[in-house]
Write a protein that holds these residues in place. Structure first.
Motif, PDB file in Angstrom:
ATOM      1  N   ALA A   1      17.944   9.067  -2.736  1.00 13.76           N
ATOM      2  CA  ALA A   1      17.106  10.274  -2.817  1.00 13.76           C
ATOM      3  C   ALA A   1      16.407  10.215  -3.475  1.00 13.76           C
ATOM      4  N   LYS A   2      16.323   9.465  -4.850  1.00 14.54           N
ATOM      5  CA  LYS A   2      15.180  10.597  -5.586  1.00 14.54           C
ATOM      6  C   LYS A   2      14.163   9.012  -5.350  1.00 14.54           C
ATOM      7  N   GLU A   3      15.001   8.017  -5.768  1.00 10.60           N
ATOM      8  CA  GLU A   3      14.441   6.577  -5.616  1.00 10.60           C
ATOM      9  C   GLU A   3      13.077   6.598  -3.438  1.00 10.60           C
ATOM     10  N   THR A   4      13.779   6.964  -3.055  1.00 10.05           N
ATOM     11  CA  THR A   4      13.132   6.968  -1.422  1.00 10.05           C
ATOM     12  C   THR A   4      11.736   8.131  -2.052  1.00 10.05           C
ATOM     13  N   LEU A   5      12.432   9.182  -2.337  1.00  6.53           N
ATOM     14  CA  LEU A   5      11.382  10.200  -2.268  1.00  6.53           C
ATOM     15  C   LEU A   5      10.100   9.922  -3.154  1.00  6.53           C
ATOM     16  N   ARG A   6      10.397   9.148  -4.369  1.00  4.22           N
ATOM     17  CA  ARG A   6       9.186   8.634  -6.077  1.00  4.22           C
ATOM     18  C   ARG A   6       8.825   7.376  -5.178  1.00  4.22           C
ATOM     19  N   HIS A   7       9.285   6.653  -3.857  1.00  2.85           N
ATOM     20  CA  HIS A   7       8.507   5.728  -3.476  1.00  2.85           C
ATOM     21  C   HIS A   7       7.595   5.592  -2.579  1.00  2.85           C
ATOM     22  N   PHE A   8       7.976   7.298  -2.106  1.00  8.21           N
ATOM     23  CA  PHE A   8       6.765   7.911  -0.486  1.00  8.21           C
ATOM     24  C   PHE A   8       5.982   8.703  -1.366  1.00  8.21           C
ATOM     25  N   ASP A   9       6.212   8.237  -3.115  1.00  6.41           N
ATOM     26  CA  ASP A   9       5.401   9.414  -3.602  1.00  6.41           C
ATOM     27  C   ASP A   9       5.180  10.668  -3.429  1.00  6.41           C
ATOM     28  N   LEU A  10       6.359  11.595  -3.018  1.00  7.20           N
ATOM     29  CA  LEU A  10       6.204  13.107  -2.568  1.00  7.20           C
ATOM     30  C   LEU A  10       6.470  14.182  -4.256  1.00  7.20           C
ATOM     31  N   ASP A  11       5.349  13.964  -4.439  1.00  5.63           N
ATOM     32  CA  ASP A  11       5.809  14.934  -5.755  1.00  5.63           C
ATOM     33  C   ASP A  11       7.326  15.534  -6.280  1.00  5.63           C
ATOM     34  N   GLU A  12       6.921  14.953  -7.414  1.00  3.55           N
ATOM     35  CA  GLU A  12       8.328  15.583  -7.752  1.00  3.55           C
ATOM     36  C   GLU A  12       8.602  17.390  -7.864  1.00  3.55           C
TER      37      GLU A  12
ATOM     38  N   TYR B   1      10.571  23.983   0.639  1.00  6.16           N
ATOM     39  CA  TYR B   1      10.505  23.989   1.775  1.00  6.16           C
ATOM     40  C   TYR B   1      10.081  23.367   2.420  1.00  6.16           C
ATOM     41  N   PRO B   2      10.115  22.120   3.061  1.00  5.62           N
ATOM     42  CA  PRO B   2       9.047  21.879   4.122  1.00  5.62           C
ATOM     43  C   PRO B   2       8.462  22.388   4.857  1.00  5.62           C
ATOM     44  N   ASN B   3       8.768  23.415   5.112  1.00  2.69           N
ATOM     45  CA  ASN B   3       7.368  24.304   5.936  1.00  2.69           C
ATOM     46  C   ASN B   3       6.599  24.875   5.403  1.00  2.69           C
ATOM     47  N   THR B   4       6.212  24.354   3.910  1.00  2.00           N
ATOM     48  CA  THR B   4       5.155  24.704   3.622  1.00  2.00           C
ATOM     49  C   THR B   4       4.597  23.432   2.790  1.00  2.00           C
ATOM     50  N   PHE B   5       4.745  22.493   4.236  1.00  2.00           N
ATOM     51  CA  PHE B   5       3.933  21.036   3.020  1.00  2.00           C
ATOM     52  C   PHE B   5       3.291  20.835   4.332  1.00  2.00           C
ATOM     53  N   SER B   6       2.221  20.244   3.859  1.00  2.00           N
ATOM     54  CA  SER B   6       0.999  19.006   5.229  1.00  2.00           C
ATOM     55  C   SER B   6       1.641  18.358   5.808  1.00  2.00           C
ATOM     56  N   GLY B   7       0.859  17.999   6.677  1.00  2.48           N
ATOM     57  CA  GLY B   7       1.226  17.201   7.771  1.00  2.48           C
ATOM     58  C   GLY B   7       1.749  15.330   7.446  1.00  2.48           C
ATOM     59  N   GLY B   8       0.968  14.608   6.136  1.00  2.00           N
ATOM     60  CA  GLY B   8       1.580  13.618   5.629  1.00  2.00           C
ATOM     61  C   GLY B   8       2.824  13.755   4.627  1.00  2.00           C
ATOM     62  N   GLU B   9       2.664  15.001   4.133  1.00  2.00           N
ATOM     63  CA  GLU B   9       3.910  15.269   3.291  1.00  2.00           C
ATOM     64  C   GLU B   9       4.920  15.225   4.038  1.00  2.00           C
ATOM     65  N   LYS B  10       5.060  16.003   4.971  1.00  2.00           N
ATOM     66  CA  LYS B  10       6.368  16.126   6.237  1.00  2.00           C
ATOM     67  C   LYS B  10       6.837  15.264   6.722  1.00  2.00           C
ATOM     68  N   LEU B  11       5.341  13.848   7.070  1.00  2.00           N
ATOM     69  CA  LEU B  11       6.462  12.891   7.676  1.00  2.00           C
ATOM     70  C   LEU B  11       6.497  11.675   6.267  1.00  2.00           C
ATOM     71  N   ARG B  12       6.224  11.718   5.348  1.00  2.00           N
ATOM     72  CA  ARG B  12       6.552  10.894   4.302  1.00  2.00           C
ATOM     73  C   ARG B  12       8.396  10.808   4.416  1.00  2.00           C
ATOM     74  N   LEU B  13       8.717  12.770   3.813  1.00  2.00           N
ATOM     75  CA  LEU B  13      10.222  13.321   4.193  1.00  2.00           C
ATOM     76  C   LEU B  13      10.341  13.099   5.380  1.00  2.00           C
ATOM     77  N   ASN B  14       9.574  12.580   6.797  1.00  2.00           N
ATOM     78  CA  ASN B  14      10.980  12.254   8.096  1.00  2.00           C
ATOM     79  C   ASN B  14      11.053  10.992   7.697  1.00  2.00           C
ATOM     80  N   ILE B  15      10.502  10.217   7.183  1.00  2.00           N
ATOM     81  CA  ILE B  15      10.552   8.863   7.313  1.00  2.00           C
ATOM     82  C   ILE B  15      11.802   8.327   5.766  1.00  2.00           C
ATOM     83  N   SER B  16      11.677   9.673   4.833  1.00  2.00           N
ATOM     84  CA  SER B  16      12.394   9.013   4.053  1.00  2.00           C
ATOM     85  C   SER B  16      13.813   9.280   4.301  1.00  2.00           C
ATOM     86  N   VAL B  17      14.041  10.837   5.219  1.00  2.00           N
ATOM     87  CA  VAL B  17      15.183  11.086   5.421  1.00  2.00           C
ATOM     88  C   VAL B  17      16.258   9.838   6.795  1.00  2.00           C
TER      89      VAL B  17
END
Length: 234
Positions: A132-143, A149-165
């Motif tokens: 999970a950590k390797e994947t989130l780093r790959h998509f440059d989601l800030d540590e 909680y993702p409901n506070t994320f921007s559209g791009g951040e949510k999308l990168r998280l969605n792809i990671s999941v």
């Protein structure tokens, strides 16, 4: 080649009751996707591209027709009529879905969402956390966002998280509904790298992209919705 998905005479209609109006974005659609192939779907806005993806994932029920899927768990099944319990199991074990929108569990952090997805593959907690950590780093989601909680994320951040999941499961079938819609060029490159890796590992994919350039060199076939025309890529 061996088929993974065969759609036969698929139709989907929607009724607006207060207007007493019915629309039919998908009518008598038939197409086949072979194992390991990447099918891109192209068409005008409102032509029903996302409807096809949602019928396969069964967030939409079909009006008529069949969606035959060669599953690992149950053999050949019709996704259009398969019982809900088995649909849920296929989503857990075999079929991934990425859209430009993120459906999130309340009070679940972004890191936990990816860990939980990975745990469903049978990984240990330590292994799931590492992936999970390797994947989130790959998509440059800030540590700093991992414990948020993702409901506070921007559209791009949510999308990168969605792809990671979705991709940590390495699904047999991955459905992509505008997965680069709100991403910058660097993030698009990261998504492309992940898609190429999954494809090399044998994942079958069906994707919708407005960014036609992004699809070049990725797709094996393109289906032109509205023309009912399939084109094999070089």
């Amino acid at each position: 080649m061996e088929e993974l998905i065969k759609i036969e005479n698929l139709s989907k209609s929607f009724t607006t009751h207060h207007l007493d109006k019915t629309i039919n974005p998908i009518k008598d659609l038939s197409l086949t996707v072979n194992k390991g192939d990447f099918l891109g779907i192209v068409g005008k806005s409102g032509s029903g591209k996302s409807t096809i993806i949602k019928c396969i994932y069964r967030t939409y029920t079909t009006s008529s027709g069949h969606i035959w899927y060669e599953s690992k768990d149950f053999g050949r099944v019709d996704l259009s009529s398969l019982e809900e319990r088995k649909i849920i199991q296929l989503r857990k074990n075999e079929i991934g879905y990425v859209s430009q929108f993120l459906n999130i569990m309340p009070r679940t952090t972004s890191l936990d969402l990816v860990i939980n997805s990975c745990l469903e593959t049978g990984a240990s907690y330590a292994e799931a956390e590492k992936i999970a950590k390797e994947t989130l780093r790959h998509f440059d989601l800030d540590e700093e966002l991992w414990d948020s909680y993702p409901n506070t994320f921007s559209g791009g951040e949510k999308l990168r998280l969605n792809i990671s999941v979705a991709i940590v499961k390495k699904p047999r079938l991955l459905l992509l509904d505008e997965p680069t819609a709100s991403l910058d060029n660097l993030s698009k490159i990261k998504v492309r790298e992940s898609i190429e890796k999954l494809k090399a590992e044998g994942t079958t994919m069906i994707g919708i992209f407005h960014d036609i350039e992004f699809m070049e060199g990725l797709t094996d076939k393109i289906f032109y919705l509205g023309e009912n025309r399939m084109e094999v890529e070089n």
